[in-house]
Design a protein around this motif. Structure first.
Motif, PDB file in Angstrom:
ATOM      1  N   ALA A 196       0.836  -1.200   0.000  1.00 32.26           N
ATOM      2  CA  ALA A 196       0.000   0.000   0.000  1.00 32.26           C
ATOM      3  C   ALA A 196       0.872   1.251   0.000  1.00 32.26           C
ATOM      4  O   ALA A 196       1.992   1.244   0.524  1.00 32.26           O
ATOM      5  CB  ALA A 196      -0.900   0.008   1.228  1.00 32.26           C
ATOM      6  N   PRO A 197       0.382   2.345  -0.576  1.00 28.21           N
ATOM      7  CA  PRO A 197       1.145   3.600  -0.525  1.00 28.21           C
ATOM      8  C   PRO A 197       1.350   4.028   0.921  1.00 28.21           C
ATOM      9  O   PRO A 197       0.411   4.044   1.720  1.00 28.21           O
ATOM     10  CB  PRO A 197       0.261   4.588  -1.297  1.00 28.21           C
ATOM     11  N   ALA A 211       6.448   2.444  -2.875  1.00 28.70           N
ATOM     12  CA  ALA A 211       5.303   2.636  -1.971  1.00 28.70           C
ATOM     13  C   ALA A 211       5.495   3.888  -1.123  1.00 28.70           C
ATOM     14  O   ALA A 211       4.530   4.616  -0.839  1.00 28.70           O
ATOM     15  CB  ALA A 211       5.120   1.404  -1.090  1.00 28.70           C
ATOM     16  N   ARG A 212       6.739   4.156  -0.725  1.00 29.86           N
ATOM     17  CA  ARG A 212       7.019   5.368   0.052  1.00 29.86           C
ATOM     18  C   ARG A 212       6.935   6.629  -0.800  1.00 29.86           C
ATOM     19  O   ARG A 212       6.871   7.739  -0.256  1.00 29.86           O
ATOM     20  CB  ARG A 212       8.395   5.251   0.723  1.00 29.86           C
ATOM     21  N   ARG A 213       6.913   6.464  -2.109  1.00 26.28           N
ATOM     22  CA  ARG A 213       6.730   7.604  -3.014  1.00 26.28           C
ATOM     23  C   ARG A 213       5.271   7.791  -3.401  1.00 26.28           C
ATOM     24  O   ARG A 213       4.956   8.596  -4.266  1.00 26.28           O
ATOM     25  CB  ARG A 213       7.568   7.397  -4.281  1.00 26.28           C
ATOM     26  N   GLY A 214       4.366   7.046  -2.771  1.00 27.92           N
ATOM     27  CA  GLY A 214       2.935   7.252  -2.991  1.00 27.92           C
ATOM     28  C   GLY A 214       2.287   6.329  -3.998  1.00 27.92           C
ATOM     29  O   GLY A 214       1.135   6.543  -4.378  1.00 27.92           O
ATOM     30  N   PHE A 215       2.993   5.288  -4.424  1.00 28.24           N
ATOM     31  CA  PHE A 215       2.411   4.323  -5.346  1.00 28.24           C
ATOM     32  C   PHE A 215       1.853   3.115  -4.591  1.00 28.24           C
ATOM     33  O   PHE A 215       2.378   2.722  -3.547  1.00 28.24           O
ATOM     34  CB  PHE A 215       3.473   3.802  -6.330  1.00 28.24           C
ATOM     35  N   LEU A 230      -5.867  -4.682  -2.219  1.00 23.87           N
ATOM     36  CA  LEU A 230      -5.209  -3.377  -2.186  1.00 23.87           C
ATOM     37  C   LEU A 230      -6.195  -2.309  -2.660  1.00 23.87           C
ATOM     38  O   LEU A 230      -6.051  -1.744  -3.746  1.00 23.87           O
ATOM     39  CB  LEU A 230      -3.968  -3.404  -3.080  1.00 23.87           C
ATOM     40  N   PRO A 231      -7.213  -2.029  -1.849  1.00 21.08           N
ATOM     41  CA  PRO A 231      -8.258  -1.102  -2.295  1.00 21.08           C
ATOM     42  C   PRO A 231      -7.763   0.319  -2.518  1.00 21.08           C
ATOM     43  O   PRO A 231      -8.453   1.120  -3.154  1.00 21.08           O
ATOM     44  CB  PRO A 231      -9.275  -1.163  -1.150  1.00 21.08           C
ATOM     45  N   GLN A 232      -6.555   0.637  -2.037  1.00 19.05           N
ATOM     46  CA  GLN A 232      -5.997   1.974  -2.284  1.00 19.05           C
ATOM     47  C   GLN A 232      -5.551   2.159  -3.731  1.00 19.05           C
ATOM     48  O   GLN A 232      -5.278   3.276  -4.161  1.00 19.05           O
ATOM     49  CB  GLN A 232      -4.793   2.222  -1.363  1.00 19.05           C
ATOM     50  N   ALA A 233      -5.452   1.080  -4.478  1.00 19.82           N
ATOM     51  CA  ALA A 233      -4.947   1.156  -5.850  1.00 19.82           C
ATOM     52  C   ALA A 233      -6.024   1.611  -6.820  1.00 19.82           C
ATOM     53  O   ALA A 233      -7.191   1.234  -6.695  1.00 19.82           O
ATOM     54  CB  ALA A 233      -4.404  -0.206  -6.274  1.00 19.82           C
ATOM     55  N   ASP A 234      -5.600   2.397  -7.797  1.00 22.67           N
ATOM     56  CA  ASP A 234      -6.482   2.847  -8.867  1.00 22.67           C
ATOM     57  C   ASP A 234      -6.225   1.978 -10.099  1.00 22.67           C
ATOM     58  O   ASP A 234      -5.196   2.138 -10.771  1.00 22.67           O
ATOM     59  CB  ASP A 234      -6.209   4.311  -9.192  1.00 22.67           C
ATOM     60  N   ARG A 253      -2.528   7.618   0.904  1.00 21.34           N
ATOM     61  CA  ARG A 253      -3.424   8.139  -0.119  1.00 21.34           C
ATOM     62  C   ARG A 253      -4.322   7.036  -0.675  1.00 21.34           C
ATOM     63  O   ARG A 253      -3.995   5.857  -0.644  1.00 21.34           O
ATOM     64  CB  ARG A 253      -2.643   8.805  -1.248  1.00 21.34           C
ATOM     65  N   GLN A 254      -5.448   7.448  -1.194  1.00 21.32           N
ATOM     66  CA  GLN A 254      -6.396   6.552  -1.839  1.00 21.32           C
ATOM     67  C   GLN A 254      -6.332   6.768  -3.353  1.00 21.32           C
ATOM     68  O   GLN A 254      -5.879   7.792  -3.840  1.00 21.32           O
ATOM     69  CB  GLN A 254      -7.811   6.816  -1.326  1.00 21.32           C
ATOM     70  N   ARG A 255      -6.783   5.755  -4.108  1.00 22.35           N
ATOM     71  CA  ARG A 255      -6.778   5.806  -5.575  1.00 22.35           C
ATOM     72  C   ARG A 255      -5.386   6.120  -6.099  1.00 22.35           C
ATOM     73  O   ARG A 255      -5.195   6.944  -6.995  1.00 22.35           O
ATOM     74  CB  ARG A 255      -7.795   6.824  -6.099  1.00 22.35           C
ATOM     75  N   ALA A 256      -4.407   5.464  -5.532  1.00 19.62           N
ATOM     76  CA  ALA A 256      -3.021   5.667  -5.946  1.00 19.62           C
ATOM     77  C   ALA A 256      -2.735   4.888  -7.229  1.00 19.62           C
ATOM     78  O   ALA A 256      -3.292   3.800  -7.444  1.00 19.62           O
ATOM     79  CB  ALA A 256      -2.071   5.200  -4.849  1.00 19.62           C
ATOM     80  N   PRO A 257      -1.872   5.408  -8.090  1.00 16.47           N
ATOM     81  CA  PRO A 257      -1.474   4.631  -9.264  1.00 16.47           C
ATOM     82  C   PRO A 257      -0.905   3.274  -8.840  1.00 16.47           C
ATOM     83  O   PRO A 257      -0.219   3.170  -7.820  1.00 16.47           O
ATOM     84  CB  PRO A 257      -0.403   5.503  -9.921  1.00 16.47           C
ATOM     85  N   LEU A 258      -1.187   2.259  -9.637  1.00 17.24           N
ATOM     86  CA  LEU A 258      -0.727   0.913  -9.333  1.00 17.24           C
ATOM     87  C   LEU A 258       0.461   0.570 -10.222  1.00 17.24           C
ATOM     88  O   LEU A 258       0.348   0.547 -11.448  1.00 17.24           O
ATOM     89  CB  LEU A 258      -1.853  -0.095  -9.555  1.00 17.24           C
TER      90      LEU A 258
END
Length: 291
Positions: free
Chosen positions: A41-42, A77-81, A129-133, A46-51
């Motif tokens: 996970a990012p 992941a630490r960069r928000g992905f 991984l529901p945070q992924a877009d 964040r939510q809807r993060a690029p996968l």
């Protein structure tokens, strides 16, 4: 001028010095133990993060699995992905008769797995991984994994006689591909003896080379219409720049422009080493496609 072999060894030692990072979730896309995907996970919540879907290297050989890529995956992941780290079946640990290194790749299983994993990732990510877009997927891979990333993005241009499970009726839903020092041009790789002639082994030997290369060599699967960037160290002695040059030239002849980022004073392993500046460049290339 530093000794190239000594420099490569030091860069490899640095990249492999980081402890493995455990995933937030793991899911299977098949019944074999290697048919799994680890999800990260990012780290910024964040939510809807690029996968980012990542494919590890290691010359398609069994001793090299997804664990060595986990520090790089965690860096992303630490960069928000959001990140999916894919495992796949590789060659036997037992060398061929007369050989000294483990066999590179399994035909057709290595390709079966990458195709199945990429097809399953959107569904598995929605569950684990529901945070992924899923509308913003970027495919990346290092070395042999870079080859597999380029191949996976070209499944819609495979010939009709390729295995049906490999072929797609339309381009895959990708924002793009960032291939890191990829084994991207088979003929050039064979000429240079890349990774102990791993390409010939992957295809099952010289007798199978021409027939199978048509379905497996990214340089023969062009144009794809998928945004593609190659990141390459100028001082790479594992997969030399000449391999990337040949792929980019093949793309141009096919009417396709491939982004090509050459990094000065960089070898093979800094591209996936969180301690190296080159790794930040890779993350930025991914971000250019993802955001």
């Amino acid at each position: 001028m530093p000794d190239p072999a000594a420099r490569d060894a030091a860069e490899e030692a640095s990249a492999f010095s980081h402890p493995a990072v455990a995933p937030d979730a793991t899911a299977a896309y098949g019944e074999h133990p290697d048919q799994v995907v680890d999800f990260y996970a990012p780290r910024d919540g964040r939510q809807r993060a690029p996968l980012v879907v990542a494919l590890h290297g290691g010359a398609w050989r069994a001793p090299y699995d997804r664990q060595h890529l986990t520090p790089f995956v965690d860096f992303l992941a630490r960069r928000g992905f959001a990140v999916a780290n894919v495992e796949y079946r590789r060659g036997s640990s037992i060398p061929r008769q007369g050989g000294t290194a483990p066999v590179a790749g399994r035909w057709p299983e290595t390709f079966d797995d990458v195709a199945a994993a990429l097809d399953a990732v959107p569904r598995l990510a929605a569950e684990h991984l529901p945070q992924a877009d899923p509308r913003r997927i970027v495919l990346t891979g290092h070395s042999a994994g870079g080859h597999l990333a380029l191949w996976a993005a070209a499944r819609h241009v495979l010939a009709p006689d390729a295995p049906a499970s490999w072929r797609l009726p339309a381009p895959p839903p990708l924002r793009g591909v960032v291939a890191l020092a990829p084994i991207a041009h088979f003929d050039r790789s064979v000429e240079l003896g890349v990774c102990g002639d791993a390409v010939t082994q992957l295809l099952g030997g010289e007798g199978e080379f021409d027939v199978r290369a048509r379905h497996a060599d990214p340089a023969l699967l062009l144009p794809t219409g998928i945004a593609t960037t190659v990141v390459q160290g100028r001082d790479d002695i594992v997969v030399p720049q000449a391999v990337a040059d040949a792929y980019v030239e093949a793309a141009a002849k096919a009417g396709e422009t491939v982004g090509f980022t050459l990094l000065q004073d960089v070898g093979h392993f800094p591209l996936i080493d969180p301690a190296a500046d080159a790794c930040a460049v890779v993350a930025e290339e991914i971000a250019q496609l993802a955001f």
